[in-house]
Design a protein around this motif. Structure first.
Motif, PDB file in Angstrom:
ATOM      1  N   ASN A 178      14.949  21.433  29.953  1.00 38.27           N
ATOM      2  CA  ASN A 178      15.279  20.159  30.042  1.00 38.27           C
ATOM      3  C   ASN A 178      15.985  19.576  28.479  1.00 38.27           C
ATOM      4  O   ASN A 178      15.342  19.895  27.527  1.00 38.27           O
ATOM      5  CB  ASN A 178      13.822  19.466  30.028  1.00 38.27           C
ATOM      6  CG  ASN A 178      14.085  17.577  30.369  1.00 38.27           C
ATOM      7  OD1 ASN A 178      14.902  17.233  29.745  1.00 38.27           O
ATOM      8  ND2 ASN A 178      13.154  17.240  31.037  1.00 38.27           N
ATOM      9  N   PRO A 179      17.112  19.008  28.391  1.00 39.53           N
ATOM     10  CA  PRO A 179      17.875  18.910  27.179  1.00 39.53           C
ATOM     11  C   PRO A 179      17.002  17.661  26.581  1.00 39.53           C
ATOM     12  O   PRO A 179      17.577  17.338  25.429  1.00 39.53           O
ATOM     13  CB  PRO A 179      19.113  18.503  27.546  1.00 39.53           C
ATOM     14  CG  PRO A 179      18.972  17.986  29.146  1.00 39.53           C
ATOM     15  CD  PRO A 179      17.904  18.663  29.662  1.00 39.53           C
ATOM     16  N   THR A 180      16.389  16.906  26.960  1.00 37.00           N
ATOM     17  CA  THR A 180      15.614  15.722  26.326  1.00 37.00           C
ATOM     18  C   THR A 180      14.503  15.906  25.785  1.00 37.00           C
ATOM     19  O   THR A 180      14.179  14.905  25.166  1.00 37.00           O
ATOM     20  CB  THR A 180      15.450  14.707  27.416  1.00 37.00           C
ATOM     21  OG1 THR A 180      14.549  14.926  28.299  1.00 37.00           O
ATOM     22  CG2 THR A 180      16.886  14.447  28.298  1.00 37.00           C
ATOM     23  N   LYS A 185      10.502  25.387  24.411  1.00 37.40           N
ATOM     24  CA  LYS A 185      11.644  25.638  23.273  1.00 37.40           C
ATOM     25  C   LYS A 185      11.157  26.327  21.936  1.00 37.40           C
ATOM     26  O   LYS A 185       9.820  25.848  21.853  1.00 37.40           O
ATOM     27  CB  LYS A 185      12.469  24.485  23.322  1.00 37.40           C
ATOM     28  CG  LYS A 185      13.139  23.919  24.616  1.00 37.40           C
ATOM     29  CD  LYS A 185      13.690  22.801  24.462  1.00 37.40           C
ATOM     30  CE  LYS A 185      14.343  22.144  25.690  1.00 37.40           C
ATOM     31  NZ  LYS A 185      13.436  21.666  26.566  1.00 37.40           N
ATOM     32  N   TYR A 205      22.817  23.527  17.775  1.00 39.05           N
ATOM     33  CA  TYR A 205      23.316  22.175  18.404  1.00 39.05           C
ATOM     34  C   TYR A 205      23.114  21.214  17.454  1.00 39.05           C
ATOM     35  O   TYR A 205      22.836  19.828  17.426  1.00 39.05           O
ATOM     36  CB  TYR A 205      22.189  21.997  19.470  1.00 39.05           C
ATOM     37  CG  TYR A 205      22.113  22.879  20.647  1.00 39.05           C
ATOM     38  CD1 TYR A 205      23.132  23.037  21.457  1.00 39.05           C
ATOM     39  CD2 TYR A 205      21.030  23.814  20.827  1.00 39.05           C
ATOM     40  CE1 TYR A 205      23.052  24.115  22.356  1.00 39.05           C
ATOM     41  CE2 TYR A 205      20.716  24.775  21.678  1.00 39.05           C
ATOM     42  CZ  TYR A 205      21.861  24.987  22.442  1.00 39.05           C
ATOM     43  OH  TYR A 205      21.788  25.797  23.267  1.00 39.05           O
ATOM     44  N   THR A 210      24.330  20.738  24.387  1.00 40.56           N
ATOM     45  CA  THR A 210      23.450  20.588  25.480  1.00 40.56           C
ATOM     46  C   THR A 210      22.057  19.923  24.948  1.00 40.56           C
ATOM     47  O   THR A 210      21.141  19.202  25.786  1.00 40.56           O
ATOM     48  CB  THR A 210      23.271  21.559  26.288  1.00 40.56           C
ATOM     49  OG1 THR A 210      24.599  22.231  26.435  1.00 40.56           O
ATOM     50  CG2 THR A 210      22.319  21.575  27.525  1.00 40.56           C
ATOM     51  N   TYR A 211      21.251  20.634  23.989  1.00 38.59           N
ATOM     52  CA  TYR A 211      19.844  20.505  23.521  1.00 38.59           C
ATOM     53  C   TYR A 211      19.947  19.435  22.211  1.00 38.59           C
ATOM     54  O   TYR A 211      21.075  19.323  21.576  1.00 38.59           O
ATOM     55  CB  TYR A 211      19.413  21.696  23.324  1.00 38.59           C
ATOM     56  CG  TYR A 211      19.252  22.398  24.929  1.00 38.59           C
ATOM     57  CD1 TYR A 211      18.098  21.893  25.675  1.00 38.59           C
ATOM     58  CD2 TYR A 211      19.914  23.260  25.066  1.00 38.59           C
ATOM     59  CE1 TYR A 211      18.125  22.662  26.845  1.00 38.59           C
ATOM     60  CE2 TYR A 211      19.992  23.968  26.354  1.00 38.59           C
ATOM     61  CZ  TYR A 211      18.973  23.443  27.504  1.00 38.59           C
ATOM     62  OH  TYR A 211      18.787  24.044  28.356  1.00 38.59           O
ATOM     63  N   ASN A 258      18.888  31.659  26.009  1.00 37.09           N
ATOM     64  CA  ASN A 258      18.156  30.910  27.170  1.00 37.09           C
ATOM     65  C   ASN A 258      17.386  32.343  27.897  1.00 37.09           C
ATOM     66  O   ASN A 258      17.921  32.875  28.492  1.00 37.09           O
ATOM     67  CB  ASN A 258      18.861  30.292  28.300  1.00 37.09           C
ATOM     68  CG  ASN A 258      18.109  29.426  29.262  1.00 37.09           C
ATOM     69  OD1 ASN A 258      17.005  29.746  29.761  1.00 37.09           O
ATOM     70  ND2 ASN A 258      18.834  28.540  29.966  1.00 37.09           N
TER      71      ASN A 258
END
Length: 556
Positions: A178-180, A185, A205, A210-211, A258
């Motif tokens: 989920n990038p939000t 992570k 990033y 994306t993240y 990932n």
């Protein structure tokens, strides 16, 4: 027997690349016990103390000589949630802790969310933290009581690394990708570059993408324990769901990886129905980084990621990564060479401490101030240190081999004989002084308990250590018939050797300071030797002991 089990057993037991070099036989020794559910153990580099986190009490305790102090270093019990996978979960000492006194903790607060906060060492007591010094770095909302992560470490880059789980319950909203949010992570932040932190410019990033900019790696389920090695390599022990436990690895500097959860569980395809359509790649897609090691739940149930040995005491173990399974208590090790696992070894039997002791639920690994590997038994409330089964000399019994202490600080062996000077009766802080400015050599006298409360003083010679002088049957390792001996005798308690005449304490210890005024140029190049002696002034007034001869060179 299921096909999955057969395949997983093959992965665990397959002939991985062998390690051609025979390694030193190992064992463990217990160095702390009577702890309440310990989940972290370690120390700042060079520190002889051991710091231990207790999960449910919320306390960080200091262990000295195998005994945990009654007063904690820090007590977060009132603000740290207890039970399950929550509580006080980890500590990281700032690389400059010796100067700034900063350390960082990660814990579950009473609302169940994860807090990362900085605290400071007390200004008046090195064994206490200042409980009022809390400074929150970040707070991560947690959707569930499990998979909160808890790993925290400063990397060799000086940045603070953090790892968070996916929030639990089979990651129903695909948090791992989920990038939000930060869930599932690995993060890397700069706690020195901003308040509360800055984004390292080399984060993948940092400039957008994306993240979130804090994110270093994604696609993890519950990276309970990770380790950033001194060479920058990243090891992650990611706890599995129903089939696989995995160790992930990345070379130094490899970012934006990932690891595939929840599409992949280790090397298994489990589908991606819980992830929004078109947001994840299919199973075995090249965009996923596969683990370097997996095992099935017939072997264990929850991997405990470990650490890489970088100590001094066991040279042929350097670069070896240790990890374990929490449920089975099995312990393994391997090395990464050229991106491949080599020397995979089960260590469970070898590392058994023997006698009535045992290592059961391994909650974490750590390193002490000398770089030795620590193994923490959660339910047993114990900490064990990995050591050679045939260790070398540790004359001062501080848990560090004398050879390692000398390698780290050659000044501990000023006479260059391979032994700690202090164990030979007399240690000094410097090996030379300047004739033009003068200087001081501070001395530690260790005469032993048999000389308790006797008188000590220091004699010197500029003519070497042979032949020795025998006084009252005690051999003084000095050729004393020269001007320097006469000078030190004449001024033993005067301006040259202040405080060298005093009483030893009840353990036979004392200290002295040889203070030199500026000396004439003719003294340059002089090599002095000094030795401490003890005199039984309460008996017959005889000399009872002499230390070795400690050198001191006179430079320009």
């Amino acid at each position: 027997m299921s096909l999955r089990f057969v395949l997983a057993s093959a992965l665990l037991l397959s002939p991985l690349a062998p390690d051609s070099a025979a390694q030193t036989p190992l064992t463990t020794e217990r160095i702390a016990n009577n702890l309440a559910l310990p989940v972290w153990a370690g120390a700042p580099a060079g520190d002889t103390r051991l710091f231990v986190c207790e999960q449910n009490t919320g306390r960080i305790r200091i262990v000295k000589n195998g005994v945990a102090g009654l007063l904690p270093f820090l007590d977060l019990g009132a603000i740290a949630n207890q039970g399950g996978e929550r509580g006080l979960l980890g500590v990281a000492f700032h690389p400059n802790y010796a100067v700034n006194g900063f350390f960082y903790v990660t814990y579950s607060d009473n609302a169940g969310d994860t807090v990362v906060a900085r605290y400071s060492r007390s200004l008046t007591d090195p064994d206490r933290a200042d409980p009022t010094s809390a400074f929150q770095i970040l707070k991560v909302p947690q959707p569930g009581q499990t998979h909160n992560g808890g790993g925290i470490q400063f990397g060799p880059d000086g940045y603070l690394w953090l790892a968070f789980g996916d929030g639990g319950a089979f990651d129903p909203i695909c948090n791992g990708m989920n990038p939000t949010n930060f869930l599932g992570k690995v993060l890397r932040i700069d706690v020195d570059g901003g308040s509360p932190y800055a984004i390292p410019p080399s984060n993948p990033y940092a400039g957008g993408g994306t993240y979130l900019p804090e994110v270093w790696a994604v696609g993890l389920r519950n990276p309970w324990r990770f380790h950033v090695d001194t060479n920058g390599e990243l090891y992650i022990g990611d706890v599995g769901e129903g089939d696989r436990e995995e160790i992930n690895w990345a070379p130094g500097g490899a970012a934006a990886l990932n690891y595939g959860w929840t599409v992949m569980e280790g090397d298994l395809c489990i589908g991606f129905l819980q992830c929004p359509p078109a947001t994840t790649a299919p199973c075995f897609d090249p965009s996923y980084t596969m683990p370097v090691h997996v095992y099935d739940h017939g072997i264990g149930c929850a991997v405990t990621g470990g650490v890489v040995y970088r100590g001094c005491a066991i040279p042929d173990l350097v670069g070896t990564y240790f990890f374990a399974d929490y449920c089975s208590g099995r312990i393994w090790s391997f090395r990464m060479v050229g991106g491949a696992v080599t020397g995979f070894t089960e260590r469970t039997v070898e590392l058994a401490p023997g006698g009535a002791l045992g290592i059961g639920t391994v909650s974490t690994f750590g390193t002490d101030g000398a770089g030795n590997v620590l193994i923490v038994d959660h339910a047993g409330g114990e900490v064990f240190r990995v050591k050679s089964a045939a260790p070398g000399t540790d004359c001062d019994a501080d848990g560090q081999l004398d050879s390692c202490e000398i390698a780290g600080n050659p000044g501990l062996d000023l006479d260059g004989d391979g032994a700690l000077d202090v164990c030979e009766g007399l240690g000094g802080d410097v090996g030379s002084i300047s004739a033009s400015t003068g200087g001081q050599q501070n001395l530690l006298i260790r005469a032993g308990a048999a000389r308790a409360n006797q008188l000590h003083f220091v004699l010197g010679s500029a003519s070497g250590t042979t032949p020795p002088f025998v006084l009252d049957g005690v051999s003084l390792p000095l050729f004393i018939f020269d001007f320097w001996f006469n000078y030190t005798v004449s001024f033993a308690n005067g301006p040259l050797l202040p405080g060298t005449v005093a009483l030893l304490d009840g353990a036979g210890n004392g200290d002295a300071a040889i203070a030199f005024p500026p000396l004439p140029p003719s003294y340059v190049g002089l090599n002095l030797h000094h030795a401490a002696i003890a005199v039984d002034i309460f008996g017959f007034g005889n000399v009872t002991w002499s230390s070795h001869a400690l050198p001191l060179a006179i430079g320009p």
